[in-house]
Write a protein that holds these residues in place. Structure first.
Motif, PDB file in Angstrom:
ATOM      1  N   MET A   1       5.757  -1.987 -10.612  1.00  0.00           N
ATOM      2  CA  MET A   1       4.799  -1.610 -11.283  1.00  0.00           C
ATOM      3  C   MET A   1       4.546   0.036 -11.384  1.00  0.00           C
ATOM      4  O   MET A   1       5.005   0.700 -10.454  1.00  0.00           O
ATOM      5  CB  MET A   1       3.443  -2.048 -10.293  1.00  0.00           C
ATOM      6  N   LYS A   2       4.507   0.431 -12.398  1.00  0.00           N
ATOM      7  CA  LYS A   2       4.504   1.726 -12.651  1.00  0.00           C
ATOM      8  C   LYS A   2       3.262   2.543 -12.645  1.00  0.00           C
ATOM      9  O   LYS A   2       2.185   1.968 -13.356  1.00  0.00           O
ATOM     10  CB  LYS A   2       5.128   2.123 -13.931  1.00  0.00           C
ATOM     11  N   ALA A 132      -2.472  -4.498 -10.278  1.00  0.00           N
ATOM     12  CA  ALA A 132      -1.524  -3.544  -9.692  1.00  0.00           C
ATOM     13  C   ALA A 132      -0.651  -3.799  -8.356  1.00  0.00           C
ATOM     14  O   ALA A 132       0.421  -3.706  -7.946  1.00  0.00           O
ATOM     15  CB  ALA A 132      -1.841  -2.084  -9.905  1.00  0.00           C
ATOM     16  N   VAL A 133      -1.918  -3.996  -7.406  1.00  0.00           N
ATOM     17  CA  VAL A 133      -1.584  -4.337  -5.934  1.00  0.00           C
ATOM     18  C   VAL A 133      -0.779  -5.403  -5.956  1.00  0.00           C
ATOM     19  O   VAL A 133       0.187  -5.730  -5.055  1.00  0.00           O
ATOM     20  CB  VAL A 133      -2.684  -4.450  -4.873  1.00  0.00           C
ATOM     21  N   GLU A 147       9.048  -1.631   2.255  1.00  0.00           N
ATOM     22  CA  GLU A 147       7.369  -1.805   2.831  1.00  0.00           C
ATOM     23  C   GLU A 147       6.792  -0.328   2.586  1.00  0.00           C
ATOM     24  O   GLU A 147       5.639  -0.324   2.218  1.00  0.00           O
ATOM     25  CB  GLU A 147       7.737  -2.403   4.212  1.00  0.00           C
ATOM     26  N   ASP A 148       7.366   0.704   3.270  1.00  0.00           N
ATOM     27  CA  ASP A 148       6.774   1.799   3.377  1.00  0.00           C
ATOM     28  C   ASP A 148       6.589   2.437   1.891  1.00  0.00           C
ATOM     29  O   ASP A 148       5.451   2.949   1.506  1.00  0.00           O
ATOM     30  CB  ASP A 148       7.605   3.172   3.836  1.00  0.00           C
ATOM     31  N   GLU A 149       7.368   2.251   0.717  1.00  0.00           N
ATOM     32  CA  GLU A 149       7.241   2.626  -0.548  1.00  0.00           C
ATOM     33  C   GLU A 149       6.071   1.923  -1.152  1.00  0.00           C
ATOM     34  O   GLU A 149       5.320   2.360  -1.915  1.00  0.00           O
ATOM     35  CB  GLU A 149       8.400   2.336  -1.158  1.00  0.00           C
ATOM     36  N   ALA A 150       5.872   0.632  -0.707  1.00  0.00           N
ATOM     37  CA  ALA A 150       5.053  -0.447  -1.259  1.00  0.00           C
ATOM     38  C   ALA A 150       3.547   0.097  -0.730  1.00  0.00           C
ATOM     39  O   ALA A 150       2.363  -0.097  -1.599  1.00  0.00           O
ATOM     40  CB  ALA A 150       5.367  -1.929  -0.954  1.00  0.00           C
ATOM     41  N   ARG A 151       3.505   0.481   0.506  1.00  0.00           N
ATOM     42  CA  ARG A 151       2.178   0.688   1.117  1.00  0.00           C
ATOM     43  C   ARG A 151       1.843   2.253   0.161  1.00  0.00           C
ATOM     44  O   ARG A 151       0.434   2.446   0.008  1.00  0.00           O
ATOM     45  CB  ARG A 151       2.236   1.513   2.425  1.00  0.00           C
ATOM     46  N   ASP A 152       2.757   3.310  -0.093  1.00  0.00           N
ATOM     47  CA  ASP A 152       2.526   4.352  -0.858  1.00  0.00           C
ATOM     48  C   ASP A 152       2.087   4.293  -2.075  1.00  0.00           C
ATOM     49  O   ASP A 152       1.011   5.004  -2.805  1.00  0.00           O
ATOM     50  CB  ASP A 152       3.847   5.371  -0.750  1.00  0.00           C
ATOM     51  N   LEU A 153       2.629   3.165  -2.937  1.00  0.00           N
ATOM     52  CA  LEU A 153       2.074   2.971  -4.336  1.00  0.00           C
ATOM     53  C   LEU A 153       0.805   2.267  -4.053  1.00  0.00           C
ATOM     54  O   LEU A 153       0.116   2.662  -4.986  1.00  0.00           O
ATOM     55  CB  LEU A 153       3.172   1.641  -4.804  1.00  0.00           C
TER      56      LEU A 153
END
Length: 182
Positions: A1-2, A132-133, A147-153
């Motif tokens: 997802m952008k 988006a989520v 996982e960290d990147e997903a939380r940041d997004l």
């Protein structure tokens, strides 16, 4: 997802909400009141602004000058049948709409209408956030994103959501001020 896609969708929703607000009368002449008026022209519904020039010679009048004089009666009929609640007067070449001053009751109705339109905009923003989520969670499950990147997004999407809803609230406050100002 952008994130850029999400931001673009939210911006389009804000713009659509702004256009909806423009169709609400404020007691002053505004050509955007006629944006939703469709004229049955040669058998097909056509936007009024593509059949005539629309201007506001003063604060309480809208003047409509058809490009094709034969269409003047069709335009007059379409305005009469529309939900804007104004009676057109036709002098043979120009249609004039006089904007009466709003009563306090009518102003309250318009404020409620603006509130409903704003809520529709907020719901649309929240739906974009939800989609988006969900997309970010799917990417996380499939291993495309850590996982960290997903939380940041997800945090970025939430910040965009908050910013967009705040913008809609700001537009609503401006419209309410316009409506209630005598």
């Amino acid at each position: 997802m952008k994130i850029a896609e999400v931001e673009s969708q939210m911006q389009k929703t804000i713009e659509a909400t702004q256009r909806s607000f423009n169709t609400i009368r404020t007691g002053r002449a505004n050509s955007s009141l006629l944006d939703r008026v469709m004229v049955e022209y040669y058998g097909s519904p056509t936007a009024l602004k593509s059949l005539a020039s629309i201007n506001t010679p003063d604060a309480s009048t809208i003047a409509i000058q058809p490009f094709d004089r034969k269409s003047i009666n069709l335009i007059e009929k379409a305005i009469s049948l529309s939900d804007i609640g104004l009676t057109p007067s036709n002098d043979g070449s120009t249609i004039r709409l006089n904007i009466p001053p709003l009563t306090s009751e009518r102003r309250k109705e318009f404020v409620k209408t603006a509130g409903k339109l704003a809520e529709e905009g907020r719901v649309a923003i929240r739906n974009i956030r939800r989609d988006a989520v969900d997309a970010i969670r799917k990417q996380e499950k499939s291993g495309e994103v850590a996982e960290d990147e997903a939380r940041d997004l997800q945090d970025k999407v939430q910040k965009l959501t908050d910013k967009s809803i705040a913008k809609i609230d700001q537009l609503l406050a401006e419209k309410e001020k316009d409506i209630t100002t005598v």
